[in-house]
Design an enzyme around this catalytic site. Structure first.
Site, PDB file in Angstrom:
ATOM      1  N   GLY A  71       0.820  -1.206   0.000  1.00 49.19           N
ATOM      2  CA  GLY A  71       0.000   0.000   0.000  1.00 49.19           C
ATOM      3  C   GLY A  71       0.853   1.255   0.000  1.00 49.19           C
ATOM      4  O   GLY A  71       0.538   2.255  -0.659  1.00 49.19           O
ATOM      5  N   SER A 198      -3.947  -2.751  -0.562  1.00 50.04           N
ATOM      6  CA  SER A 198      -2.842  -3.564  -0.055  1.00 50.04           C
ATOM      7  C   SER A 198      -3.323  -4.965   0.289  1.00 50.04           C
ATOM      8  O   SER A 198      -4.346  -5.114   0.965  1.00 50.04           O
ATOM      9  CB  SER A 198      -2.273  -2.887   1.193  1.00 50.04           C
ATOM     10  N   HIS A 200      -2.212  -7.375   2.332  1.00 46.80           N
ATOM     11  CA  HIS A 200      -2.234  -7.978   3.666  1.00 46.80           C
ATOM     12  C   HIS A 200      -3.349  -7.449   4.557  1.00 46.80           C
ATOM     13  O   HIS A 200      -3.521  -7.910   5.677  1.00 46.80           O
ATOM     14  CB  HIS A 200      -0.861  -7.870   4.345  1.00 46.80           C
ATOM     15  N   THR A 236      10.768  -7.784 -11.606  1.00 46.28           N
ATOM     16  CA  THR A 236      10.126  -9.069 -11.900  1.00 46.28           C
ATOM     17  C   THR A 236       8.958  -9.283 -10.945  1.00 46.28           C
ATOM     18  O   THR A 236       9.074  -9.077  -9.738  1.00 46.28           O
ATOM     19  CB  THR A 236      11.165 -10.210 -11.781  1.00 46.28           C
ATOM     20  N   CYS A 324       4.506   4.360  21.017  1.00 42.22           N
ATOM     21  CA  CYS A 324       5.526   4.433  22.057  1.00 42.22           C
ATOM     22  C   CYS A 324       6.867   4.759  21.421  1.00 42.22           C
ATOM     23  O   CYS A 324       7.335   4.036  20.557  1.00 42.22           O
ATOM     24  CB  CYS A 324       5.622   3.086  22.754  1.00 42.22           C
TER      25      CYS A 324
END
Ligand code: PLP
Length: 382
Positions: A71, A198, A200, A236, A324
């Protein structure tokens, strides 16, 4: 060890169907899709089938889909492309709540002589169309507004923005990484020029993404080299992951309506239970226009990081609205932009669901959050 995974806006499990579809392309079919012989051609055919599956999910033509590595690459490419297409225009409009893949690229462009308007959001995380209209300038090259926010799930008025920008010559990009597969999307109804997605985030593997580029839009590649993707993205092809993304899109297209209803029901159960059990809980974000799988809840006077760690000890995965860094926990840019009160901004949790979550997992997780928040409140000095 069994985990209860409620962090699906961070990443998702690869669907078993996706794994199965990918397997031959990691194994016996290892040819290079650019090779002239049939051992390579069959890989090219699989890539083209995946391209049509991705296109179909978002109502695009196959030729309008370019495969990328993620993404972030899609977002960076879209911005760079829009600026290259309009070399005399030096103004960008985006929002203050974009993912860093857009936000930081726009900040970088400031050091290259561009002016960027970062549109604010209201306390519910919503964008004002009036603010957007007021920000338009004669030299605006690009408007980049996310489809749905990764932290709150708030969905932005992409169709209205598309209408507003029609015929202006301003390129309109949307980062739809969190929206694709979770809600129905049709690029032809939106008047967007470019859209990022994206793998995932929708049960395909990490390291594969795609960029929709409207037919006829001038295009300038970000990755330069070989002739892959019709000269639009060199390198590729990651054939197995491309096949996986295609399969994930096909699955999402067949499931999206049913799944959205299921996820909204689980999400509402979480919110109702926690609000009932824990007075001083606040839902962050517009309750009307948001993704069905996401809730962002603040628990006043306690630290979200402490809840996260205590949930982690019970193998329950969530995320917080704080990043954090160097030992101090900085509230997120998104929650700060929404002016979440100081008593609540440090105590936020994001729970994001997928088709693989069950009611029993939700019951266990809400029980755990309730007990942890009560314990932390009992020892809180406030
Ligand atoms: N845009 C949004 C809204 C996201 O939530 C993310 C990832 O969390 C990205 C872009 C980046 O996607 P990737 O991890 O595939 O680079």
């Amino acid at each position: 060890m069994e985990f209860i995974y409620l962090d699906n806006n961070a990443t998702t499990m690869v669907a078993p169907e996706v794994k199965e579809a990918m397997s031959p392309w990691l194994d016996v079919n290892y040819g290079n899709p650019s090779s002239a012989y049939s051992f390579g051609n069959r890989v090219l055919s699989a890539i083209e089938q995946a391209r049509s599956q991705v296109a179909s999910l978002i109502g695009a033509k196959s030729e309008e889909i370019i495969f990328t590595s993620c993404g972030t690459e899609s977002d960076n490419t879209a911005i760079a492309c829009a600026l290259n297409a309009n070399p005399l225009k030096k103004h960008i409009i985006t929002t203050i709540v974009e993912h860093p893949a857009v936000y930081k690229y726009c900040v970088l462009m400031e050091s290259h002589g561009y002016r960027v308007s970062y549109l604010p959001v209201d306390t519910s995380g919503r964008l004002s169309m009036q603010d957007l209209e007021n920000a338009l300038l004669p030299d605006t090259a690009l408007v980049s507004v996310m489809y749905a926010n990764n932290e709150t799930g708030v969905v932005f008025p992409i169709k209205e923005i598309g209408e507003l920008l029609k015929g202006t010559g301003i390129i309109f990009h949307t980062d739809a990484v969190q929206a694709v597969g979770k809600i129905p999307i049709n690029v032809k109804e939106l008047n967007v020029d470019m859209l990022s997605l994206s793998g995932h985030k929708l049960h395909a593997p990490k390291g594969i993404g795609a960029l929709y580029v409207r037919e006829g839009l001038p295009y300038y590649p970000l990755i330069i080299g070989g002739h892959q993707e019709n000269g639009r993205r060199a390198g590729t092809e990651n054939a197995a992951s491309i096949v996986g993304l295609g399969k994930a899109c096909q699955l999402a297209e067949s499931l999206v309506f049913k799944e959205a209803a299921y996820l909204a029901q689980l999400r509402n159960k979480i919110e109702n239970t926690l609000i009932n059990n824990l007075p001083g809980s606040i839902i962050n974000g517009d309750k009307e226009n948001r993704l069905p799988n996401t809730t962002n809840i603040s628990f006043e006077f306690i630290d979200g990081e402490a809840i996260l760690m205590m949930l982690d000890m019970q193998n329950i995965c969530v995320s917080t609205g704080s990043a954090c860094s160097s030992g101090s926990s900085e509230p997120s840019r998104v929650l700060r932009a929404m002016s979440v009160p100081p008593t609540a901004i440090h105590g936020s949790l994001r729970l994001s669901l997928s088709r693989y979550n069950t009611t029993s997992e939700i019951d266990k997780a809400t029980e755990a959050v309730t007990s942890i928040v009560r314990k932390l409140r009992a020892i809180s000095p406030f």
